[in-house]
Design a protein around this motif. Structure first.
Motif, PDB file in Angstrom:
ATOM      1  N   PHE A 241       0.686  -1.294  -0.100  1.00 27.23           N
ATOM      2  CA  PHE A 241       0.065  -0.059  -0.033  1.00 27.23           C
ATOM      3  C   PHE A 241       0.928   1.286   0.112  1.00 27.23           C
ATOM      4  N   ASP A 242       0.641   2.114  -0.901  1.00 25.52           N
ATOM      5  CA  ASP A 242       1.247   3.485  -0.963  1.00 25.52           C
ATOM      6  C   ASP A 242       0.839   4.240   0.162  1.00 25.52           C
ATOM      7  N   GLU A 243      -0.200   4.571   0.691  1.00 22.57           N
ATOM      8  CA  GLU A 243      -0.514   5.509   1.590  1.00 22.57           C
ATOM      9  C   GLU A 243      -1.171   4.669   2.666  1.00 22.57           C
ATOM     10  N   LYS A 244      -0.624   5.058   4.129  1.00 24.27           N
ATOM     11  CA  LYS A 244      -1.357   4.517   5.279  1.00 24.27           C
ATOM     12  C   LYS A 244      -1.690   5.567   6.197  1.00 24.27           C
ATOM     13  N   VAL A 245      -2.904   5.400   6.592  1.00 12.78           N
ATOM     14  CA  VAL A 245      -3.562   6.436   7.400  1.00 12.78           C
ATOM     15  C   VAL A 245      -4.134   5.801   8.690  1.00 12.78           C
ATOM     16  N   TRP A 246      -3.803   6.449   9.896  1.00 10.37           N
ATOM     17  CA  TRP A 246      -4.338   5.805  11.102  1.00 10.37           C
ATOM     18  C   TRP A 246      -5.528   6.784  11.301  1.00 10.37           C
ATOM     19  N   VAL A 247      -6.748   5.901  11.301  1.00 12.48           N
ATOM     20  CA  VAL A 247      -8.024   6.542  11.798  1.00 12.48           C
ATOM     21  C   VAL A 247      -8.430   6.130  13.118  1.00 12.48           C
ATOM     22  N   SER A 248      -7.936   6.969  14.091  1.00 13.45           N
ATOM     23  CA  SER A 248      -8.002   6.486  15.498  1.00 13.45           C
ATOM     24  C   SER A 248      -9.475   7.191  16.055  1.00 13.45           C
ATOM     25  N   PHE A 249      -9.617   7.219  17.353  1.00 14.50           N
ATOM     26  CA  PHE A 249     -10.914   7.512  18.144  1.00 14.50           C
ATOM     27  C   PHE A 249     -10.465   9.059  18.043  1.00 14.50           C
ATOM     28  N   PRO A 250     -11.707   9.688  18.071  1.00 14.37           N
ATOM     29  CA  PRO A 250     -11.816  11.417  17.769  1.00 14.37           C
ATOM     30  C   PRO A 250     -11.026  12.029  19.176  1.00 14.37           C
ATOM     31  N   GLU A 251     -10.500  13.147  19.049  1.00 11.43           N
ATOM     32  CA  GLU A 251     -10.170  14.054  20.108  1.00 11.43           C
ATOM     33  C   GLU A 251     -11.030  14.789  20.814  1.00 11.43           C
ATOM     34  N   TYR A 252     -10.809  15.555  21.828  1.00 11.99           N
ATOM     35  CA  TYR A 252     -11.958  16.312  22.518  1.00 11.99           C
ATOM     36  C   TYR A 252     -12.864  17.105  21.657  1.00 11.99           C
ATOM     37  N   GLY A 253     -12.291  17.909  20.985  1.00 12.35           N
ATOM     38  CA  GLY A 253     -13.049  18.964  19.876  1.00 12.35           C
ATOM     39  C   GLY A 253     -14.017  18.003  19.026  1.00 12.35           C
ATOM     40  N   SER A 254     -13.371  17.011  18.438  1.00 12.35           N
ATOM     41  CA  SER A 254     -14.256  16.117  17.390  1.00 12.35           C
ATOM     42  C   SER A 254     -15.206  15.758  18.217  1.00 12.35           C
ATOM     43  N   ARG A 255     -15.155  14.985  19.435  1.00  5.47           N
ATOM     44  CA  ARG A 255     -16.174  14.385  20.149  1.00  5.47           C
ATOM     45  C   ARG A 255     -17.537  15.377  20.544  1.00  5.47           C
ATOM     46  N   VAL A 256     -16.928  16.712  20.899  1.00  6.10           N
ATOM     47  CA  VAL A 256     -18.189  17.454  20.938  1.00  6.10           C
ATOM     48  C   VAL A 256     -19.012  17.716  19.916  1.00  6.10           C
ATOM     49  N   VAL A 257     -18.177  17.784  18.647  1.00  5.17           N
ATOM     50  CA  VAL A 257     -19.213  17.990  17.596  1.00  5.17           C
ATOM     51  C   VAL A 257     -19.918  16.709  17.089  1.00  5.17           C
ATOM     52  N   LEU A 258     -19.393  15.439  17.515  1.00  3.73           N
ATOM     53  CA  LEU A 258     -19.891  14.437  17.129  1.00  3.73           C
ATOM     54  C   LEU A 258     -21.476  14.025  17.858  1.00  3.73           C
ATOM     55  N   TRP A 259     -21.176  14.328  19.335  1.00  6.31           N
ATOM     56  CA  TRP A 259     -22.422  14.145  20.208  1.00  6.31           C
ATOM     57  C   TRP A 259     -23.651  15.243  19.607  1.00  6.31           C
ATOM     58  N   GLN A 260     -23.309  16.274  19.325  1.00  7.30           N
ATOM     59  CA  GLN A 260     -24.237  17.349  18.953  1.00  7.30           C
ATOM     60  C   GLN A 260     -24.898  16.677  17.417  1.00  7.30           C
ATOM     61  N   LYS A 261     -23.974  16.488  16.476  1.00  8.02           N
ATOM     62  CA  LYS A 261     -24.401  15.825  15.220  1.00  8.02           C
ATOM     63  C   LYS A 261     -25.327  14.933  15.364  1.00  8.02           C
TER      64      LYS A 261
END
Length: 533
Positions: free
Chosen positions: A402-422
């Motif tokens: 694979f040419d590109e490797k991307v780590w898709v981890s659990f969200p950080e604090y700012g993203s978690r606030v957005v996710l709960w609201q959405k």
């Protein structure tokens, strides 16, 4: 000498009265039209007149008249200058008079006209060069023929047969075995490899930009003992657009962009529920790509017969992806495909997902990048895994494929606030910070993936609970129980992901090289200090 009214009767009578007149040494005879040169007296006068005229010419004025006639001789017809003007006028009328130059404001040259003017010159030069080469070849052939004639005795050796060119090496055992490509499409649809997926967009991958993580990634002095945090949702979206979506959507971008920015394959790794499969579907939706699924759960029990069974499965998918480009070939649980096989062990399970490992890696290499890329090369292989660090996984082959490797981890604090609201807004619930403390929910959900948060909201906000919101408002305690029953990323698992990401992305090798350079520089500085003492 001459009468103006010659054709009238009076003019004829006057002319006959003076039938013999000497003027300037010449005798002029005037006779009526139709008498055949006879005068008024009848026959014989015409001949006498001719004779006298000849004598007069041979007389005094004969020589002078001949010289004058020679001097008065002029060329008849247009001159050379006039002919040149005429040629130029004809050339203008043929080429330029009816030519539309309204759009040619810059007065650029016409390629066709230039080619017509230059072609004869180039042809003549090339013909001269070719003639010289032919003469040299003929001279060489004559020398060879004469030398062969002089040789006596011995049998002439037979000319060696030209060696047949070796056929190109097949990247897959099934190459060339399929004559009609259109027959492969129904087979892939029946096997659920070619499928239609629910559309989703990259903007639906919610999350904020992680400024601290970006700062730590740009300063390599923080590397080593403490790995930097995983990329945020916004960084992942930007990377996928630049390296995957744009080269897959346009052939021109794929040809002109550097190979480092044009991904043939993408590896997404992270805990369960982090949105890896969603990103694969989003790339297919954004580019309008055809979606092929070669996950182990899909290919289980299919194309297991013979030596070319697994190769035929990959080859069918690849040629259909070429014909239906742009295409996305998705492999979930790719760690099961890239399982380590012990040396010397032959055979094995014919139904194992690892049977397509070799052909899958070869198919990825067939996708071209750069100027050689064509419309059929708009293919992207996407592999997803939640266990890339297992001992049974052939990590070396997995990273190399694979040419590109991307780590898709659990969200950080700012993203978690957005996710709960959405996620709450999707159920028609508007979050009031004064009544429901979303910040507390974001704090207690640290380590949980976006999928876990969505699952928790779906369990709490049922249709009945939404109807009771006016009577009984939401509380933080309602979400704690359902959240605890979802998937969680433990600390040791997070460290394993961090170590794998540090090595797979090449940052470990870069860190070691920089550390070695710094150590070498320190040693040189220390040796110089001792020398001065």
């Amino acid at each position: 000498i001459a009468f103006v009214a010659y054709k009238t009767e009076e003019g004829v009578k006057k002319a006959l009265e003076f039938n013999e007149t000497d003027y300037c040494g010449r005798t002029i005879y005037v006779s009526m039209a139709g008498e055949g040169g006879k005068g008024k007296d009848g026959k014989g006068k015409g001949k006498e007149a001719k004779a006298k005229d000849d004598k007069g010419k041979k007389g005094k004025g004969g020589k002078k008249d001949a010289a004058a006639e020679e001097e008065d001789h002029h060329d008849v017809g247009p001159s050379a200058v006039v002919q040149q003007f005429a040629e130029h006028i004809n050339q203008y009328m043929e080429k330029w008079e009816n030519r539309d130059e309204s759009n040619n404001f810059d007065q650029k040259f016409d390629v066709e006209l230039a080619r017509k003017n230059v072609y004869p010159i180039v042809e003549a030069e090339l013909r001269a060069l070719v003639d010289d080469q032919m003469r040299e070849e003929l001279a060489n052939l004559k020398l060879l023929f004469e030398g062969a004639k002089k040789k006596k005795g011995g049998k002439a050796k037979k000319p060696k047969k030209p060696k047949k060119p070796k056929p190109p090496k097949k990247w897959c055992a099934a190459v060339g075995s399929i004559t009609n490509r259109e027959d492969c499409v129904p087979d892939l649809v029946e096997q659920c490899i070619l499928k239609k997926v629910a559309p989703v967009h990259l903007e639906d991958f919610w999350g904020e930009y992680h400024f601290l993580g970006a700062m730590l990634r740009s300063h390599h002095k923080f590397w080593g003992e403490h790995h930097f945090p995983p990329p945020s949702a916004q960084m992942i979206r930007s990377l996928l657009i630049e390296h995957c979506v744009l080269p897959l959507a346009q052939t021109d971008i794929r040809q002109k962009a550097p190979e480092t920015l044009t991904a043939r394959s993408l590896l997404l790794y992270g805990p369960k529920g982090s949105g890896k499969s969603m990103l694969a579907r989003a790339i297919a939706t954004e580019t309008g790509a055809t979606f092929f699924d070669l996950s182990p759960s899909v290919i289980e029990g299919k194309s297991t017969q013979g030596k070319t069974g697994s190769a035929m499965l990959v080859y069918k998918t690849f040629i259909c992806a070429q014909d239906m480009a742009p295409s996305v070939i998705y492999i979930d649980q790719v760690d099961l495909v890239y399982q380590a096989v012990k040396k010397g062990k032959k055979g094995g399970d014919a139904n194992a997902p690892s049977r397509i490992q070799k052909d899958l890696s070869a198919a990825i290499k067939q996708v071209k990048r750069g100027p050689e890329a064509t419309e059929q090369d708009r293919i992207l292989f996407i592999g997803c895994t939640s266990r890339p660090f297992d001992e049974t996984v052939n990590t070396k082959e997995l990273v190399a494929a694979f040419d590109e490797k991307v780590w898709v981890s659990f969200p950080e604090y700012g993203s978690r606030v957005v996710l709960w609201q959405k996620f709450m807004q999707k159920h028609g619930v508007s979050v009031d910070p004064a009544k429901l403390n979303v910040s507390t929910l974001a704090r207690i959900s640290d380590g949980y993936s976006a999928g876990s948060i969505k699952q928790t909201v779906d369990r709490v906000l049922t249709a009945r609970r939404v109807q009771q919101l006016k009577v009984r408002p939401l509380k933080v305690q309602e979400f704690i129980g359902p959240l605890s029953r979802t998937a969680f990323c433990w600390k040791n698992e997070y460290e394993l992901f961090s170590d794998f990401d540090f090595e797979a992305t090449g940052e470990k090798a870069l860190h070691e090289r920089r550390a070695a350079e710094e150590e070498k520089a320190e040693q040189e500085a220390a040796s110089k200090g001792k020398g001065k003492r």
